[in-house]
Each structure stands twice: as structure tokens, then as C-alpha cells.
Design an enzyme around this catalytic site. Sequence first.
Site, mmCIF file in Angstrom:
data_model
loop_
_atom_site.group_PDB
_atom_site.id
_atom_site.type_symbol
_atom_site.label_atom_id
_atom_site.label_comp_id
_atom_site.label_asym_id
_atom_site.label_seq_id
_atom_site.Cartn_x
_atom_site.Cartn_y
_atom_site.Cartn_z
ATOM 1 N N GLY A 9 -15.958 93.651 83.542
ATOM 2 C CA GLY A 9 -16.121 94.965 84.155
ATOM 3 C C GLY A 9 -16.791 94.911 85.512
ATOM 4 O O GLY A 9 -16.857 95.912 86.221
ATOM 5 N N GLU A 39 -22.540 83.123 80.758
ATOM 6 C CA GLU A 39 -22.302 83.687 82.090
ATOM 7 C C GLU A 39 -21.216 82.957 82.876
ATOM 8 O O GLU A 39 -21.355 82.705 84.076
ATOM 9 C CB GLU A 39 -23.604 83.732 82.885
ATOM 10 C CG GLU A 39 -24.655 84.612 82.216
ATOM 11 C CD GLU A 39 -25.884 84.832 83.066
ATOM 12 O OE1 GLU A 39 -25.763 85.523 84.089
ATOM 13 O OE2 GLU A 39 -26.958 84.304 82.714
ATOM 14 N N ASN A 89 -20.092 79.881 82.648
ATOM 15 C CA ASN A 89 -20.295 78.471 82.983
ATOM 16 C C ASN A 89 -19.447 77.498 82.166
ATOM 17 O O ASN A 89 -19.167 76.399 82.624
ATOM 18 C CB ASN A 89 -21.766 78.096 82.788
ATOM 19 C CG ASN A 89 -22.652 78.656 83.877
ATOM 20 O OD1 ASN A 89 -22.271 78.710 85.032
ATOM 21 N ND2 ASN A 89 -23.846 79.087 83.503
ATOM 22 N N TYR A 90 -19.077 77.878 80.938
ATOM 23 C CA TYR A 90 -18.432 76.923 80.040
ATOM 24 C C TYR A 90 -16.978 77.232 79.725
ATOM 25 O O TYR A 90 -16.272 76.369 79.213
ATOM 26 C CB TYR A 90 -19.198 76.853 78.711
ATOM 27 C CG TYR A 90 -20.651 76.489 78.855
ATOM 28 C CD1 TYR A 90 -21.045 75.433 79.662
ATOM 29 C CD2 TYR A 90 -21.633 77.212 78.185
ATOM 30 C CE1 TYR A 90 -22.372 75.099 79.796
ATOM 31 C CE2 TYR A 90 -22.970 76.880 78.309
ATOM 32 C CZ TYR A 90 -23.339 75.823 79.121
ATOM 33 O OH TYR A 90 -24.663 75.495 79.253
ATOM 34 N N ILE A 150 -13.804 80.716 79.161
ATOM 35 C CA ILE A 150 -13.450 82.135 79.149
ATOM 36 C C ILE A 150 -13.222 82.585 77.713
ATOM 37 O O ILE A 150 -12.350 82.047 77.023
ATOM 38 C CB ILE A 150 -12.178 82.397 79.984
ATOM 39 C CG1 ILE A 150 -12.404 82.005 81.451
ATOM 40 C CG2 ILE A 150 -11.769 83.868 79.881
ATOM 41 C CD1 ILE A 150 -11.165 82.151 82.323
ATOM 42 N N VAL A 151 -14.005 83.544 77.268
ATOM 43 C CA VAL A 151 -13.788 84.148 75.953
ATOM 44 C C VAL A 151 -12.535 85.015 76.038
ATOM 45 O O VAL A 151 -12.417 85.860 76.937
ATOM 46 C CB VAL A 151 -14.992 85.005 75.536
ATOM 47 C CG1 VAL A 151 -14.735 85.672 74.178
ATOM 48 C CG2 VAL A 151 -16.259 84.173 75.488
ATOM 49 N N TYR A 187 -37.882 98.415 80.635
ATOM 50 C CA TYR A 187 -36.847 98.503 81.672
ATOM 51 C C TYR A 187 -37.464 99.204 82.880
ATOM 52 O O TYR A 187 -37.926 100.339 82.776
ATOM 53 C CB TYR A 187 -35.673 99.308 81.123
ATOM 54 C CG TYR A 187 -34.381 99.160 81.865
ATOM 55 C CD1 TYR A 187 -33.422 98.243 81.443
ATOM 56 C CD2 TYR A 187 -34.086 99.945 82.967
ATOM 57 C CE1 TYR A 187 -32.205 98.112 82.112
ATOM 58 C CE2 TYR A 187 -32.881 99.817 83.635
ATOM 59 C CZ TYR A 187 -31.945 98.906 83.208
ATOM 60 O OH TYR A 187 -30.753 98.776 83.865
#
Length: 629
Positions: A190, A321, A323-324, A326-327, A531
Site C-alpha cells: 500500500g 521489510e 529483505n528476504y 515477497i509474500v 504513539y
Amino acid sequence: MAQEKREAPLASTRLPARGAKAPVTRITPDQKAAAAVPSPAEESNDGWGYTDTRFVVKPNGSVVLTGQRYNISNVELPSLLPWISATLGAPLSYDNRNEPHYPPSVPEAREAPALVAALRGFLAEEQISTDPLVRLRRGHGHTGAEIWAIRYEHLDRVPDLVVFPTSHEEVVKIAEAAKAHGACLIPFGGGTNVTDALRISVKEERVVVAVDMRRMNRVLWLDPVNRMACIEAGATGRHIVAELAKHGLTMGHEPDSLEFSTLGGWIATNASGMKKNRYGNIEDLVLDMQVVTARGVVERPQVAPRESVGSNPRNFMFGSEGNYGIVTSAVVKLFPLPEVQRYGSVILPDLERGLAFLYDLQQSGAVPSSVRVMDNTQFHFGQALKPAASGVLARLKSGAEKLVVTRVKGFDPHKMVVATIVFEGSADEVAFQENTLYRLAERHGGMKAGATNGERGYQLTFGIAYIRDLTFEHWAIAESFETSVPWSRALELYDRVHKRVLREHEQRRLPGRPFFTGRITQVYPTGVCIYFYLGFYAKGVDDPVRHYAEMEHAAREEILASGGSLSHHHGIGKIRQDFVKEIYSEGAREFTRQVKLAVDPDNLFGAANHGVLGQVQLERGEGHEGREE
């Protein structure tokens, strides 16, 4: 608010009789009836959210949120800009405007004719784009610095090519083609991250391909008996909510970015949702996933409720993030839509008693789906977002309510805080939670503030996301950051961060006063998530982006010194990578480096997030992949 009965029926959940053949329990939704792929024209390229929704200042000084999407849309807000101006000590007004000049110049794309030819072998022409604005949008997330750059400056490096796969098989082929032609892949969901995770270093000399996953948004199957579903990773939160509700089910994961963030992005950032008390965080909800890596596809034939199967490759993807790999899809837990949903709100004397109220609530076993305590500044912020009271009776009612709160009940308007609450569950569960919560609030000097205020406060989460872009257009720069911290150090952390922000603002001789506010958004047995929002008036300031980055960096130093975490749910990206050495030992950082070298020796997935991966690039002679100042 009256009880809200959920009408969508659950599919049959009857278990088979003993000895009977196990039935087929999975449902394959009608894919033709699934929600359409989000139209690029529907979402803004130069700011947050939808193209038809933005805050605008009218000549009379009132602010209006355009469109019809939110509960504050299309009504005049006469107090908002004056309140922001007074808080910042700065002259924000209709005439004092910092006009954006989007789009900026976009760097030329590196050409890769052989790679493009290979991609055209299995992708349609409209699934490949070199359009400058398409590439630009996939080259940034939503940090204040990135939005400031595309509105007022430029980005030095963006993807050279964007591809739009529609299936897992196409992602596999994209990875194979990129590997064969020496390209670099960066997944895009997104584009809502606030960690510089999509920033590309100018030192990256390879062709960079952004893999936009949003066309992979289907619910592949759902199983109402075993309460699971397999969902493609590009599905946005709003799409997941709508599709599951047709079957009387929910995943329950509702981050602030629900409308635009994706399932794959939630996994990659190890995300948390507003209703995690009832449904869990993303790591609690995901049972399994399918991942395309440089070493092949990570997948399994079946899913069990819980396992002890050695080191599960799936676990490396939480917080990865990009680095490994693509889901491409994930199997997630489901829950029936709640029988009852009600809102509530409570006013408490100050933040200290607000925290004590939350602590006792957590111990009580009656924590509702969502409970958040806003500090005094955020309380007044919410008041400034109200339309003017119209009519004599409305004005009398508003005045009487203020009189009761401040005079009769004795609340100090400069210290009081507010909690907004969402109750969900069976009628008995909700009744128990309500009775317990309001009893505890009274014990801590609190009073009920009504269901209407609770619902309004909860729904405001989505509308106020657009305010950051409004402040940019009137010479203020602002952004959010978060942490989690043990209960015993929460107030210390809040106070230290506040004082450090004030000190940094003064030492930099920035104009006006800094904007600083915080809310306690999540509770755990061991602590809370806090937050923060930080901002300042930037007109006449040399390089306001740099000043903001340094102030946020200083605030994060105080967070770590006060026992807080580097992040609760935003992730690390590149914006926090300098702190990784303070939270992980050299042995831990070396472990992560070796995992990257083992699973992706050619750095096919070159997002270069987390900081600990910087040494990997240096060892390959690729340079450090951090933010370019």
C-alpha cells in the site's frame, strides 16, 4: 450506542459425527464477484488517502474535509486552524500558504531491454510500466520527509520499472527473470510505511523493479468450520474486511492504515491493529504463508493450529521489510463477527491516572477490543475537530457539558485526558467489560463521556490522517513515531521525550513552539504502546526536513534510554537503522547478516532495510543503502 446485531450468517460450522468422513469445509469465493482492483485514480499520489478527500482552508479560516467518506467530512471546522496556530505559536492562515508543486522531476529510468523482453514473455503489456509518476509513487512511503520531498523537492532515485503480478506463479517468474538479468526487486503493497523502507539509495546501480502486489487481492479460500482463510498478500485491509463480512467473519486486524495497507505489508512490518486486545497482533493471526525467495518458494501443504517443527522459515518474514523475499499469500485465523459492538469514552483527571486506570483494567481480565488514552493536547485536538454548535439548544447543551466537567466534577481542562473504547463480543462479554471498565474508571476519578464521543474518537483515526498534509500546505512539518515500554517506566518515558523535544526545539531556535502529543494505544500484561506526534512551524527554516529528522532521532534516544523499544509496529526501515546496534548485540547482528547472505547471496531483494544489512552491501561493494542526506 444501541447494540449492533451482525446480520451476515456464518456458513455451517457443524462438526462431523464420530466415524463420519471429514467433510470439505473450505469455501472458494466467487472471484468474479470479489472487490475490484483499486483504481489508481481513487488514491492520492501526492499525499495520504483518497483523491477526493483532503483538508482545505476556506477564506473565513474554517477547515473542511472534502468528500463524504468520514464522520467529519464536508462540515466546517472553525476551531481547527486557530487551535493548531495557537499550539504552534505560529500564524497558520488561509493566506499563509506553502503551495505544493507536485509532481517533482523524476529521475530517468535505467533501461533494461533484455529484462523487459523476458517479462513480456509472461506478463501483459499493461502489467509493465515505466511511466515516471507510476515509478515515483512506488519509490516512497509516507514519512513526512518523503511527502515533503515529492511536494517541494524531489527524490534522487526511484524504481526503473514497475510490474503488476496477478498470481503467485507470475511473482516466481518475475524473481527468476530479475535474477537472470541482474536486477533488484523491491515489493510494494500500500506504500503506507513511515520508516523510509521504500527509499532507494543513489548508490544502487542495478535496475530496480518495484513489484506492486495490489492486483493480487483475492480471498482464495475460507474455512468457516476451522476458521481460517487463505488471502493473497496484496489485499488491502478494507477489501479483507468487506469480503470476510459477506460470510459473517472477520480477521480483526485493524491498523490505522486499514484502508490502504496490505496483508503482505502487515507481515513485513510485524504490524499491530487497534483491536489487538481481542484478535491479536499480526504474528498471532498468521498461521502460514507462501513466500517467493531467491532460493525458491517457501510453502507447505497444510496448516495446523500450532506446531513445534524446528526453525520455521515463516518466522523470518515477520518484520522482514522486503529483505528476504515477497509474500504472495497467507493463511490467517478468522473470528465470527461480534454479536454486539458498542463504543464508550471516559474522561480522567490526568495522564498519570489514565495510565493507572489502564493498568488496573489490564489486570481485571475485562480489556475491551480497543482502549486508548489520549493526553491533554490530543484531547483538545479532538475538541478542535468538532463543528460549531448550531442552534441555541445545541450551544446551551455544549456549555452545560463543559460546566459539569470543569466546575461540578472539578476536572482541570489543562490536565484532563480522555479514553475511547470499543467493546466487541457476546452480549454477556460486553456487559462484563462495560461494568468492569466504568467501575475502574470511577475508582481513578474518571467519569463517563458517552458512546457518541467514543465512536467519534475511534472513527476520527481515519480522518485525521489527512491533517499532516494540511499542515505542510501552511508551513508546518509533522509526523508520528511510536514505542512500547514497561508499565513502570511509561510516564518517565513520556516526560523525558516531551522535555527533550522542547529542549531540541529551543536549541535549534526554530520559530514558535513545538507540537507534541501522545496517546497510549495498546495494553499488554507487561506494558503499553505509546504513539507520539511531533511537529513545528517551518516557514523560514533552512532544511526543515533535516531538523525534523534530528529532533525525532533525539526523541528516540530518550525512548531507548527510558526502557522503550525501537518500534512497536512501524518497523525499522532505514529511518531507525542507526539504533539497531543499541538493541542487538554484535552476535545478533552477525546472525541476521549471515541469514541474508545465505538466503539471498546476490541481494536480489535489495530493499536494504534494518541497518544490520548495511554491512552485507558493503561486503559486496554495493555501498550503504541508507537515507541519502
